[in-house]
Design a protein around this motif. Structure first.
Motif, PDB file in Angstrom:
ATOM      1  N   LEU A  44       0.818  -1.213   0.000  1.00 58.36           N
ATOM      2  CA  LEU A  44       0.000   0.000   0.000  1.00 58.36           C
ATOM      3  C   LEU A  44       0.852   1.264   0.000  1.00 58.36           C
ATOM      4  N   THR A  45       2.052   1.184   0.534  1.00 57.20           N
ATOM      5  CA  THR A  45       2.956   2.331   0.446  1.00 57.20           C
ATOM      6  C   THR A  45       3.436   2.510  -0.985  1.00 57.20           C
ATOM      7  N   SER A  46       3.756   1.391  -1.632  1.00 56.65           N
ATOM      8  CA  SER A  46       4.338   1.459  -2.979  1.00 56.65           C
ATOM      9  C   SER A  46       3.327   1.858  -4.045  1.00 56.65           C
ATOM     10  N   MET A  47       2.074   1.431  -3.912  1.00 59.48           N
ATOM     11  CA  MET A  47       1.146   1.653  -5.027  1.00 59.48           C
ATOM     12  C   MET A  47       0.885   3.133  -5.273  1.00 59.48           C
ATOM     13  N   PHE A  48       0.906   3.954  -4.226  1.00 55.52           N
ATOM     14  CA  PHE A  48       0.710   5.391  -4.439  1.00 55.52           C
ATOM     15  C   PHE A  48       1.952   6.029  -5.051  1.00 55.52           C
ATOM     16  N   LYS A  49       3.130   5.495  -4.712  1.00 56.09           N
ATOM     17  CA  LYS A  49       4.379   6.036  -5.269  1.00 56.09           C
ATOM     18  C   LYS A  49       4.541   5.686  -6.742  1.00 56.09           C
ATOM     19  N   GLU A  50       3.898   4.592  -7.172  1.00 59.05           N
ATOM     20  CA  GLU A  50       4.074   4.122  -8.548  1.00 59.05           C
ATOM     21  C   GLU A  50       3.154   4.806  -9.552  1.00 59.05           C
ATOM     22  N   VAL A  51       2.200   5.610  -9.089  1.00 55.77           N
ATOM     23  CA  VAL A  51       1.356   6.360 -10.029  1.00 55.77           C
ATOM     24  C   VAL A  51       2.249   7.351 -10.772  1.00 55.77           C
ATOM     25  N   PRO A  52       2.219   7.358 -12.114  1.00 59.09           N
ATOM     26  CA  PRO A  52       3.104   8.254 -12.880  1.00 59.09           C
ATOM     27  C   PRO A  52       2.927   9.714 -12.486  1.00 59.09           C
ATOM     28  N   ARG A  53       4.016  10.429 -12.465  1.00 57.31           N
ATOM     29  CA  ARG A  53       3.959  11.850 -12.117  1.00 57.31           C
ATOM     30  C   ARG A  53       3.673  12.670 -13.369  1.00 57.31           C
ATOM     31  N   ARG A  54       2.450  12.518 -13.846  1.00 54.59           N
ATOM     32  CA  ARG A  54       2.001  13.281 -15.011  1.00 54.59           C
ATOM     33  C   ARG A  54       0.696  13.966 -14.651  1.00 54.59           C
ATOM     34  N   THR A 113       1.949  21.131  -7.368  1.00 51.98           N
ATOM     35  CA  THR A 113       3.337  20.893  -6.949  1.00 51.98           C
ATOM     36  C   THR A 113       3.896  19.609  -7.551  1.00 51.98           C
ATOM     37  N   GLY A 114       3.072  18.870  -8.277  1.00 55.34           N
ATOM     38  CA  GLY A 114       3.533  17.622  -8.877  1.00 55.34           C
ATOM     39  C   GLY A 114       3.317  16.408  -8.004  1.00 55.34           C
ATOM     40  N   ASN A 115       2.681  16.591  -6.844  1.00 59.59           N
ATOM     41  CA  ASN A 115       2.418  15.468  -5.956  1.00 59.59           C
ATOM     42  C   ASN A 115       1.081  14.813  -6.295  1.00 59.59           C
ATOM     43  N   PRO A 116       0.978  13.491  -6.118  1.00 55.91           N
ATOM     44  CA  PRO A 116      -0.307  12.831  -6.380  1.00 55.91           C
ATOM     45  C   PRO A 116      -1.400  13.369  -5.470  1.00 55.91           C
ATOM     46  N   GLU A 117      -2.643  13.371  -5.953  1.00 51.38           N
ATOM     47  CA  GLU A 117      -3.756  13.838  -5.137  1.00 51.38           C
ATOM     48  C   GLU A 117      -3.890  13.015  -3.865  1.00 51.38           C
ATOM     49  N   ILE A 118      -3.744  11.692  -3.989  1.00 49.29           N
ATOM     50  CA  ILE A 118      -3.691  10.840  -2.804  1.00 49.29           C
ATOM     51  C   ILE A 118      -2.223  10.543  -2.552  1.00 49.29           C
ATOM     52  N   ARG A 119      -1.685  11.036  -1.472  1.00 54.31           N
ATOM     53  CA  ARG A 119      -0.243  11.034  -1.275  1.00 54.31           C
ATOM     54  C   ARG A 119       0.299   9.718  -0.739  1.00 54.31           C
ATOM     55  N   ASP A 120      -0.469   9.079   0.169  1.00 55.23           N
ATOM     56  CA  ASP A 120       0.032   7.896   0.859  1.00 55.23           C
ATOM     57  C   ASP A 120      -1.145   7.210   1.543  1.00 55.23           C
ATOM     58  N   TYR A 121      -0.893   6.093   2.209  1.00 58.15           N
ATOM     59  CA  TYR A 121      -2.018   5.365   2.804  1.00 58.15           C
ATOM     60  C   TYR A 121      -2.696   6.112   3.952  1.00 58.15           C
ATOM     61  N   ASP A 129      -8.614   4.769  -8.803  1.00 56.37           N
ATOM     62  CA  ASP A 129      -8.578   4.550 -10.243  1.00 56.37           C
ATOM     63  C   ASP A 129      -7.161   4.412 -10.775  1.00 56.37           C
ATOM     64  N   TRP A 130      -6.232   5.249 -10.309  1.00 59.33           N
ATOM     65  CA  TRP A 130      -4.851   5.170 -10.779  1.00 59.33           C
ATOM     66  C   TRP A 130      -4.025   4.150  -9.987  1.00 59.33           C
ATOM     67  N   PRO A 131      -3.986   4.227  -8.665  1.00 64.62           N
ATOM     68  CA  PRO A 131      -3.085   3.301  -7.941  1.00 64.62           C
ATOM     69  C   PRO A 131      -3.399   1.827  -8.146  1.00 64.62           C
ATOM     70  N   MET A 132      -4.654   1.466  -8.407  1.00 68.91           N
ATOM     71  CA  MET A 132      -4.947   0.039  -8.555  1.00 68.91           C
ATOM     72  C   MET A 132      -4.416  -0.508  -9.873  1.00 68.91           C
ATOM     73  N   GLY A 133      -3.990   0.369 -10.793  1.00 72.36           N
ATOM     74  CA  GLY A 133      -3.402  -0.069 -12.049  1.00 72.36           C
ATOM     75  C   GLY A 133      -1.893  -0.182 -12.010  1.00 72.36           C
ATOM     76  N   THR A 134      -1.284   0.041 -10.853  1.00 73.11           N
ATOM     77  CA  THR A 134       0.168  -0.076 -10.714  1.00 73.11           C
ATOM     78  C   THR A 134       0.554  -1.514 -10.367  1.00 73.11           C
ATOM     79  N   PRO A 135       1.832  -1.888 -10.509  1.00 75.23           N
ATOM     80  CA  PRO A 135       2.255  -3.241 -10.132  1.00 75.23           C
ATOM     81  C   PRO A 135       1.944  -3.578  -8.670  1.00 75.23           C
ATOM     82  N   SER A 136       2.201  -2.631  -7.762  1.00 75.29           N
ATOM     83  CA  SER A 136       1.914  -2.902  -6.355  1.00 75.29           C
ATOM     84  C   SER A 136       0.415  -2.933  -6.096  1.00 75.29           C
TER      85      SER A 136
END
Length: 441
Positions: A62-72, A80-88, A124-131
């Motif tokens: 759960l820590t990794s899946m938010f970090k793996e969302v592309p920074r686009r 600031t370039g940070n994901p809307e959901i930052r961490d668990y 929607d985004w984090p569940m599509g990451t490898p983690s």
């Protein structure tokens, strides 16, 4: 089935989520602004937090899946370039807010932004990451999600959830919402009429919220008598449509087991039927699958007359999507999370998601044993079966329903059953429930 470049996951197909990035980002940004980061977590989320922080595997995923969302920018990042959901911890606070909200309807500048699956929208985004792929196949995580969704379900059955049904911009009975609810239901025998929502469904159009006392009461609404007549009720060879739904796929000669997680999404009968002792009878047979719209009617009806042989729910996943749909595509085809993703992943979830299995021994010998599968999706994981083993049903009788949303369903026929006449996959509107679906010879 045609893919849309603006769609992402399965829920976009049935109008569960906003049809474009901008509407999704606006909704998610609005939700996050409303979240009180200092609010005490609901006890079920405190339990989830404890699980995360005391289980190394789950903490890592759960820590990794938010970090793996592309920074686009397209993935809902703030300036600031940070994901809307930052961490668990932030995710838990957002869930804390959503547990007391109901699926809303919005319309801004004539761009419909329906959010029928708010928790899914957040993931929607984090569940599509490898983690994310690994996390949402994890049995411990899925058991915890089930507890959380049960709490949310209690809220959606409460009078407090009815606030989203009003006539405001965010109300399902607002001008746009009521128009689209009516348009989706005005098919089949009532297609050419001027019937309105209140004419077609059991409700009180003059009462507040049409007389619906909760979100769930509205969602499990019932058609008025005669609006969806049963097709050829005395002819056992005519199969009635079990759900108000759009055809997705028809496959003959299905395999006992197959690699349902690969891109072609083949059906895997033993996995679909949870390795039930009756499953082997459907190897080499026919599967018809169709999906339900967020605006549709969500009760299930018997496709044939006969006896209920078995009826039970198989626990499964809630937010699992195939790895190839996200940034973890093992073949390197997805440079970023695929916005056309789970349009075709309905085959995959028939083997993984929480689902209801109902086996019916048809009175018609040419059909014999058949099976219905009601597949839960994301928040729509509550599959309520309303029939019991040994019970007799007539074609068109209610056999169950989806709560809090809807998903997809399958009809399975055994090898040697000559069933034909199904509607073509890809059609633009629903096939009316209880109408003629196919015929057996």
């Amino acid at each position: 089935m045609a893919h849309s470049s603006s769609s992402h996951h399965l829920h976009h197909v049935g109008n569960w989520m906003p049809a474009d990035h901008k509407a999704h980002k606006e909704w998610l940004g609005g939700i996050i602004q409303e979240v009180d980061d200092n609010a005490p977590l609901h006890p079920v989320l405190q339990e989830f937090q404890t699980l995360i922080e005391t289980n190394t595997r789950i903490y890592m995923l759960l820590t990794s899946m938010f970090k793996e969302v592309p920074r686009r920018k397209r993935y809902g990042h703030d300036p600031t370039g940070n994901p809307e959901i930052r961490d668990y911890p932030h995710f838990l606070q957002v869930l804390n807010h959503l547990l007391t909200t109901a699926p809303s309807w919005t319309d801004k500048s004539h761009r419909v932004g329906l959010v029928g699956l708010p928790i899914n929208a957040v993931l929607d985004w984090p569940m599509g990451t490898p983690s994310g792929y690994a996390a949402f196949l994890d049995p411990d995580i899925n058991r915890m999600i089930k507890k959380i969704l049960n709490v949310w379900g209690d809220f959606l059955r409460s009078p407090a959830s009815a606030y989203v049904l009003g006539s405001s911009e965010h109300g399902w009975f607002g001008e746009m919402g009521r128009r689209d609810l009516t348009a989706v239901a005005r098919i089949g025998p009532v297609a050419a009429t001027n019937m309105q929502f209140g004419d077609m469904f059991e409700c009180d159009p003059d009462a507040e919220n049409h007389g619906f006392t909760s979100w769930d009461h509205f969602f499990t609404r019932v058609f008025r008598e005669g609006i969806r007549p049963v097709a050829d009720p005395e002819d056992g060879k005519v199969i009635a449509n079990a759900c108000e739904s759009r055809p997705f796929r028809l496959v003959h000669h299905v395999n006992a087991r197959d690699k349902f997680w690969i891109k072609s999404q083949p059906y895997s009968v033993l996995d679909m039927l949870g390795h039930d002792s009756l499953a082997s009878q459907f190897v080499g047979g026919t599967i018809y699958q169709a999906f339900l719209s967020a605006l549709s009617y969500h009760r299930w009806h018997a496709p044939v007359s006969g006896k209920i042989v078995k009826a039970y729910v198989v626990d499964g996943t809630y937010y699992s999507e195939p790895l190839f749909e996200g940034v973890g595509d093992p073949h390197g085809e997805a440079k970023e999370i695929d916005m056309a993703g789970q349009v075709t992943s309905q085959g995959y979830i028939t083997s993984t998601a929480t689902r209801a299995l109902i086996f019916i021994e048809a009175d018609e010998p040419a059909i014999g044993l058949m099976a219905f599968i009601g597949v839960g999706m994301a928040e729509v994981s509550t599959c309520e079966i309303t029939v019991k083993e040994g019970q007799r049903v007539n074609k068109g009788d209610q056999i169950g329903m989806f709560h809090f949303g809807g998903s997809t369903h399958c009809l399975l026929f055994r090898k040697g059953v000559n069933v034909s006449g199904f509607p073509e996959p890809g059609m633009e509107e629903n096939v009316p429930v209880r109408s003629r679906l196919a015929v057996v010879s």
